[in-house]
Design an enzyme around this catalytic site. Structure first.
Site, PDB file in Angstrom:
ATOM      1  N   ALA A   1       0.874  -1.168   0.000  1.00 44.67           N
ATOM      2  CA  ALA A   1       0.000   0.000   0.000  1.00 44.67           C
ATOM      3  C   ALA A   1       0.913   1.221   0.000  1.00 44.67           C
ATOM      4  O   ALA A   1       2.055   1.150   0.454  1.00 44.67           O
ATOM      5  CB  ALA A   1      -0.867  -0.013   1.252  1.00 44.67           C
TER       6      ALA A   1
ATOM      7  N   GLY B   1       0.464  -4.892   0.991  1.00 44.48           N
ATOM      8  CA  GLY B   1      -0.749  -4.944   0.164  1.00 44.48           C
ATOM      9  C   GLY B   1      -0.520  -5.633  -1.177  1.00 44.48           C
ATOM     10  O   GLY B   1      -1.465  -6.158  -1.771  1.00 44.48           O
TER      11      GLY B   1
ATOM     12  N   GLU C   1      -0.810  -9.190  -0.423  1.00 43.79           N
ATOM     13  CA  GLU C   1      -2.228  -9.433  -0.091  1.00 43.79           C
ATOM     14  C   GLU C   1      -3.082  -9.470  -1.366  1.00 43.79           C
ATOM     15  O   GLU C   1      -4.040 -10.244  -1.451  1.00 43.79           O
ATOM     16  CB  GLU C   1      -2.726  -8.357   0.880  1.00 43.79           C
ATOM     17  CG  GLU C   1      -2.120  -8.543   2.276  1.00 43.79           C
ATOM     18  CD  GLU C   1      -2.423  -7.394   3.210  1.00 43.79           C
ATOM     19  OE1 GLU C   1      -2.048  -6.245   2.891  1.00 43.79           O
ATOM     20  OE2 GLU C   1      -3.054  -7.623   4.264  1.00 43.79           O
TER      21      GLU C   1
ATOM     22  N   GLU D   1       4.537  -5.217   7.361  1.00 40.61           N
ATOM     23  CA  GLU D   1       3.792  -4.179   8.072  1.00 40.61           C
ATOM     24  C   GLU D   1       4.277  -3.915   9.495  1.00 40.61           C
ATOM     25  O   GLU D   1       4.309  -2.767   9.924  1.00 40.61           O
ATOM     26  CB  GLU D   1       2.286  -4.513   8.087  1.00 40.61           C
ATOM     27  CG  GLU D   1       1.577  -4.248   6.771  1.00 40.61           C
ATOM     28  CD  GLU D   1       1.655  -5.388   5.775  1.00 40.61           C
ATOM     29  OE1 GLU D   1       2.446  -6.341   5.978  1.00 40.61           O
ATOM     30  OE2 GLU D   1       0.929  -5.340   4.768  1.00 40.61           O
TER      31      GLU D   1
HETATM   32  N1  COA Z   1       4.633   3.088  -0.588  1.00 37.96           N
HETATM   33  C1  COA Z   1       5.040   4.240  -1.127  1.00 37.96           C
HETATM   34  N2  COA Z   1       6.137   4.361  -1.872  1.00 37.96           N
HETATM   35  C2  COA Z   1       6.875   3.263  -2.073  1.00 37.96           C
HETATM   36  C3  COA Z   1       6.517   2.015  -1.539  1.00 37.96           C
HETATM   37  C4  COA Z   1       5.330   1.955  -0.771  1.00 37.96           C
HETATM   38  N3  COA Z   1       4.887   0.814  -0.229  1.00 37.96           N
HETATM   39  N4  COA Z   1       7.444   1.102  -1.895  1.00 37.96           N
HETATM   40  C5  COA Z   1       8.344   1.768  -2.636  1.00 37.96           C
HETATM   41  N5  COA Z   1       8.015   3.058  -2.745  1.00 37.96           N
HETATM   42  C6  COA Z   1       8.712   4.120  -3.464  1.00 37.96           C
HETATM   43  C7  COA Z   1       9.939   4.591  -2.705  1.00 37.96           C
HETATM   44  O1  COA Z   1       9.569   5.551  -1.718  1.00 37.96           O
HETATM   45  C8  COA Z   1      10.753   5.187  -3.821  1.00 37.96           C
HETATM   46  O2  COA Z   1      10.198   6.439  -4.169  1.00 37.96           O
HETATM   47  P1  COA Z   1      11.173   7.716  -4.459  1.00 37.96           P
HETATM   48  O3  COA Z   1      12.053   7.249  -5.590  1.00 37.96           O
HETATM   49  O4  COA Z   1      10.222   8.792  -4.841  1.00 37.96           O
HETATM   50  O5  COA Z   1      11.918   7.930  -3.194  1.00 37.96           O
HETATM   51  C9  COA Z   1      10.462   4.247  -4.989  1.00 37.96           C
HETATM   52  O6  COA Z   1       9.249   3.599  -4.673  1.00 37.96           O
HETATM   53  C10 COA Z   1      11.533   3.206  -5.204  1.00 37.96           C
HETATM   54  O7  COA Z   1      11.706   2.497  -3.982  1.00 37.96           O
HETATM   55  P2  COA Z   1      13.131   2.320  -3.261  1.00 37.96           P
HETATM   56  O8  COA Z   1      12.880   2.081  -1.814  1.00 37.96           O
HETATM   57  O9  COA Z   1      14.042   3.433  -3.620  1.00 37.96           O
HETATM   58  O10 COA Z   1      13.645   0.976  -3.965  1.00 37.96           O
HETATM   59  P3  COA Z   1      14.676  -0.066  -3.381  1.00 37.96           P
HETATM   60  O11 COA Z   1      15.016  -0.977  -4.501  1.00 37.96           O
HETATM   61  O12 COA Z   1      15.794   0.609  -2.670  1.00 37.96           O
HETATM   62  O13 COA Z   1      13.866  -0.901  -2.269  1.00 37.96           O
HETATM   63  C11 COA Z   1      11.923  -2.075  -1.408  1.00 37.96           C
HETATM   64  C12 COA Z   1      12.794  -1.713  -2.653  1.00 37.96           C
HETATM   65  C13 COA Z   1      10.714  -2.828  -1.918  1.00 37.96           C
HETATM   66  C14 COA Z   1      12.742  -2.986  -0.498  1.00 37.96           C
HETATM   67  C15 COA Z   1      11.537  -0.778  -0.666  1.00 37.96           C
HETATM   68  O14 COA Z   1      10.971   0.129  -1.600  1.00 37.96           O
HETATM   69  C16 COA Z   1      10.513  -0.979   0.430  1.00 37.96           C
HETATM   70  O15 COA Z   1      10.857  -1.483   1.503  1.00 37.96           O
HETATM   71  N6  COA Z   1       9.247  -0.560   0.198  1.00 37.96           N
HETATM   72  C17 COA Z   1       8.219  -0.581   1.188  1.00 37.96           C
HETATM   73  C18 COA Z   1       7.701  -2.000   1.377  1.00 37.96           C
HETATM   74  C19 COA Z   1       6.650  -2.033   2.460  1.00 37.96           C
HETATM   75  O16 COA Z   1       6.910  -1.811   3.617  1.00 37.96           O
HETATM   76  N7  COA Z   1       5.401  -2.330   2.054  1.00 37.96           N
HETATM   77  C20 COA Z   1       4.309  -2.487   2.950  1.00 37.96           C
HETATM   78  C21 COA Z   1       3.508  -1.252   3.042  1.00 37.96           C
HETATM   79  S1  COA Z   1       2.179  -1.450   4.169  1.00 37.96           S
END
Ligand code: COA
Length: 274
Positions: free
Chosen positions: A80, A126, A129, A149
């Site tokens: 999400a 999400g 999910e 989460e």
């Molecule tokens: N919500 C909002 N933005 C998200 C996102 C999310 N769940 N997941 C990734 N993004 C965005 C990042 O903020 C980043 O945006 P920016 O370039 O404007 O800063 C972009 O997507 C790329 O992500 P980034 O984190 O730079 O990529 P990465 O390869 O370094 O890491 C992940 C990849 C998946 C490990 C990391 O993005 C992450 O941990 N995301 C969140 C996962 C999460 O907790 N999801 C559950 C949400 S309830």
């Protein structure tokens, strides 16, 4: 009337969305979540658009099977959109989960046409999910899956605490949710979270191959099967009774007449879908 309705239905599929792409070929609708710069994170608009796309697909006779995937090299859906709820109150949090479950996650899980998730990269929060709500999952070998989460101070709210244990078992779900860790595709295969693992290049072709096989069967019967299988997971519902009901209903369908007639005449069935 028929052709007007037909062209209207064609337009529905050709509808423009901001964050999703649709492509229909030979009855197989591929819906691609398309926010690659945000790793396809599910913001409010994307959830609404997915709801609209699924609603339209339900009415559209051209759509037999749906494949759900993510755009770009890295992600199916990375969760999400965290930026949209970081300042929510408890009440707003409840609303977010309730609306999301109703509009998308339960909607997909109970969708009357088969939905296959083709997990092409990160499926987190999400995103996992959503894949769990699909009827089954296949993943490419680069995919990573998890429910992170609790690392954000929240729990899965789009059905993850319910659907993950149904697939992988309670202990593994507890571990995945408590550690907030990710598993790779091969572990997901071992956990029964995904049914097949392919190379990154082959994922969509493999999904289409499976969808094509499914589309050759009676979609009316498949719809009944989805209801009966899901009944096993419904509160206060007796799945065996639903199975009896749905089994009986099949006998009144044109598909049943065609399927049995084709078998007895040693020919391939051509299901009318009624
Ligand atoms: N919500 C909002 N933005 C998200 C996102 C999310 N769940 N997941 C990734 N993004 C965005 C990042 O903020 C980043 O945006 P920016 O370039 O404007 O800063 C972009 O997507 C790329 O992500 P980034 O984190 O730079 O990529 P990465 O390869 O370094 O890491 C992940 C990849 C998946 C490990 C990391 O993005 C992450 O941990 N995301 C969140 C996962 C999460 O907790 N999801 C559950 C949400 S309830």
């Amino acid at each position: 009337m028929g052709s007007t309705w037909g062209s209207l239905r064609y337009k529905i599929i050709a509808m423009d969305f901001e964050n999703i792409l649709e492509d229909i070929q030979n009855g197989i609708l591929t819906i691609t979540i398309n926010r690659p710069a945000k790793l396809n994170a599910l913001n409010k608009i994307t959830i609404q658009e997915l709801h609209s796309a699924f609603s339209e697909a339900e009415l559209n006779d051209r759509v037999k099977v749906i494949i759900l995937t993510g755009s770009g090299e890295k992600a199916f859906v990375a969760g999400a959109d965290i930026s949209e709820f970081s300042d929510f109150s408890a009440e707003e949090g409840k609303q977010l989960a309730a609306v999301g479950q109703e509009k998308l996650f339960d909607f997909v899980a109970n969708f009357p046409k088969p939905v296959i998730a083709a997990i092409n990269g990160f499926a987190l929060g999400g995103g996992l999910e959503l894949a769990l709500a699909a009827h089954f999952r296949i993943a490419s070998e680069n995919a990573r899956m998890g429910l992170p989460e609790v690392s954000l101070g929240v729990i899965p709210g789009y059905g993850g605490t319910q659907r993950l244990p149904q697939l992988v078992g309670k202990g593994r779900a507890m571990e995945m949710i408590m550690t907030a860790g990710m598993i790779d595709s091969n572990q997901a295969l071992q956990y029964n979270l995904v049914n097949h693992v392919t190379s990154r290049e082959e994922l969509l072709d493999f999904a289409v191959e499976m969808a094509t096989k499914i589309a050759g069967n009676s979609l009316v019967a498949i719809s009944s099967a989805i209801k009966a299988i899901n009944a096993n997971y419904g509160d206060g519902v007796n799945g065996f009774e639903i199975e009896i009901e749905e089994f009986g209903n099949c006998f009144a369908t044109a598909d049943f007449k065609e399927g049995t007639t084709a078998f007895l005449n040693k020919r391939k069935a051509n299901f009318p879908g009624k």
